[in-house]
Enzyme design. Structure first.
Site, PDB file in Angstrom:
ATOM      1  N   ASP A  64      -9.375 -22.159  37.575  1.00 18.15           N
ATOM      2  CA  ASP A  64      -9.379 -21.589  36.277  1.00 18.15           C
ATOM      3  C   ASP A  64      -9.321 -20.189  36.928  1.00 18.15           C
ATOM      4  O   ASP A  64     -10.146 -19.388  37.536  1.00 18.15           O
ATOM      5  CB  ASP A  64     -10.716 -21.584  35.366  1.00 18.15           C
ATOM      6  N   SER A 143       9.593 -12.747  35.062  1.00 12.99           N
ATOM      7  CA  SER A 143      10.462 -13.093  33.584  1.00 12.99           C
ATOM      8  C   SER A 143      11.552 -12.007  33.719  1.00 12.99           C
ATOM      9  O   SER A 143      11.458 -10.868  34.030  1.00 12.99           O
ATOM     10  CB  SER A 143       9.521 -12.800  32.461  1.00 12.99           C
ATOM     11  N   TYR A 157       3.131  -9.682  25.863  1.00 13.80           N
ATOM     12  CA  TYR A 157       3.536 -10.444  26.758  1.00 13.80           C
ATOM     13  C   TYR A 157       4.537  -9.792  27.835  1.00 13.80           C
ATOM     14  O   TYR A 157       4.452  -9.953  29.128  1.00 13.80           O
ATOM     15  CB  TYR A 157       4.156 -11.885  26.397  1.00 13.80           C
ATOM     16  N   LYS A 161       4.167  -9.033  31.783  1.00 13.70           N
ATOM     17  CA  LYS A 161       4.845  -9.560  32.719  1.00 13.70           C
ATOM     18  C   LYS A 161       5.477  -8.276  33.579  1.00 13.70           C
ATOM     19  O   LYS A 161       5.588  -8.555  34.856  1.00 13.70           O
ATOM     20  CB  LYS A 161       6.154 -10.117  32.128  1.00 13.70           C
TER      21      LYS A 161
END
Length: 297
Positions: A64, A143, A157, A161
């Site tokens: 985790d 990304s 997001y 990133k």
């Protein structure tokens, strides 16, 4: 020679595909995921069956990325079994989709925790191993949102990133003299073959989200609009194949950034320009040697 590769977020999507691809390519792969004995048990079982049927060195490990103890335990497990970690692939991440204003600060912080702080936590566990080895590779799944055009309603997001990408770039310079190289892979938007869009989290502030109802035609069709621009056979397996090619390259020869973009969002062109600027700047301050890993003794 086979590399020992630790992959975060390997239950599904790009992480899962890459784990299978690298193992089939002859590498020793540790595919990490949360809740191996519970929610992700079917994924762990599938990887174990694949490993047995094809004779692959493919193992699952509980991790985790939001827990120091879990990350430390996973790292220690890999070291105990394999003796080293040659490649750490940062893949774990989570997509959120909705009006940026409607995400609470706590939600944005949580997305940052998954996409940025999780990677930092894993680095803190693995980098001492790589520094002791005087060799290693940090492979980051970034990304094209960092450098290319991307649609609205992905704000938290995209910000996370970009932060992760920036962290990777700075850290690359700080570890190169230990023989540790950095590789960033920037995939475009894949709407099939992953659970990225289907499992994207909406904002919790429903009242704020409803205030953006005039954009419902956009938020409800982003995935479809992106899909329409992709080749019919587009699949994230191309990202896994690119990672295998990079891992197979001799240490110290891998390119800093590889863009895998089937959408044509301009990220590759921007990344090339950024790379030239980066190179020029470090030449000006006489630190260009930090841009590539130093030879190990």
């Amino acid at each position: 020679m086979s590399d020992v590769v630790l992959i975060t977020g390997a239950a599904t999507g790009i992480g899962r595909l890459t784990a299978e691809t690298l193992a089939r390519g002859g590498h020793i792969v540790y595919a990490s995921m949360r809740d191996v004995a519970g929610r992700n048990a079917p994924h762990a079982d599938a990887l174990a069956s694949l490993a047995q049927s094809e004779g692959l060195s493919l193992h699952t490990v509980e991790m985790d990325i939001l827990s120091d103890s879990s990350v430390d335990a996973a790292t220690n497990t890999v070291i105990a079994k394999a003796g080293r970690i040659d490649v750490l692939m940062h893949n774990a991440g989570h997509l959120v989709l909705g009006p940026t204003e409607a995400f609470t600060p706590e939600e944005v912080a949580q997305n940052y925790a998954v996409n940025v702080l999780g990677a930092h936590r894993v680095n803190r566990a693995v980098l001492p191993v790589m520094r002791a080895q005087e060799k290693g590779t940090l492979l980051w799944i970034s990304s094209t949102t960092v450098h290319g055009g991307f649609p609205p309603f992905l704000g938290p997001y995209g910000a996370a990133k970009a932060a992760m990408d920036s962290l990777a770039g700075s850290l690359a310079l700080e570890v190169s003299r230990f023989g540790i190289e950095t590789v960033i892979v920037s995939p475009g938007a894949f709407t099939v073959g992953t659970e990225h869009f289907p499992k994207a989290s909406p904002p919790e502030d429903h009242a704020r989200a409803e205030a953006y109802a005039r954009y419902d035609d956009v938020t409800s069709t982003i995935s479809d609009r992106l899909s329409a621009l992709m080749p019919d056979d587009a699949h994230p397996q191309v990202v896994a194949d690119a990672v295998l090619e990079l891992v197979n390259m001799p240490h110290g020869t891998r390119p800093f950034r590889t863009v895998v973009d089937l959408l044509g969002d301009g990220a590759e062109e921007v990344a090339k320009a950024v790379g030239r600027v980066r190179q020029t700047f470090f030449e000006r301050i006489d630190l260009a040697d930090l841009l590539s890993p130093q030879p190990t003794s």
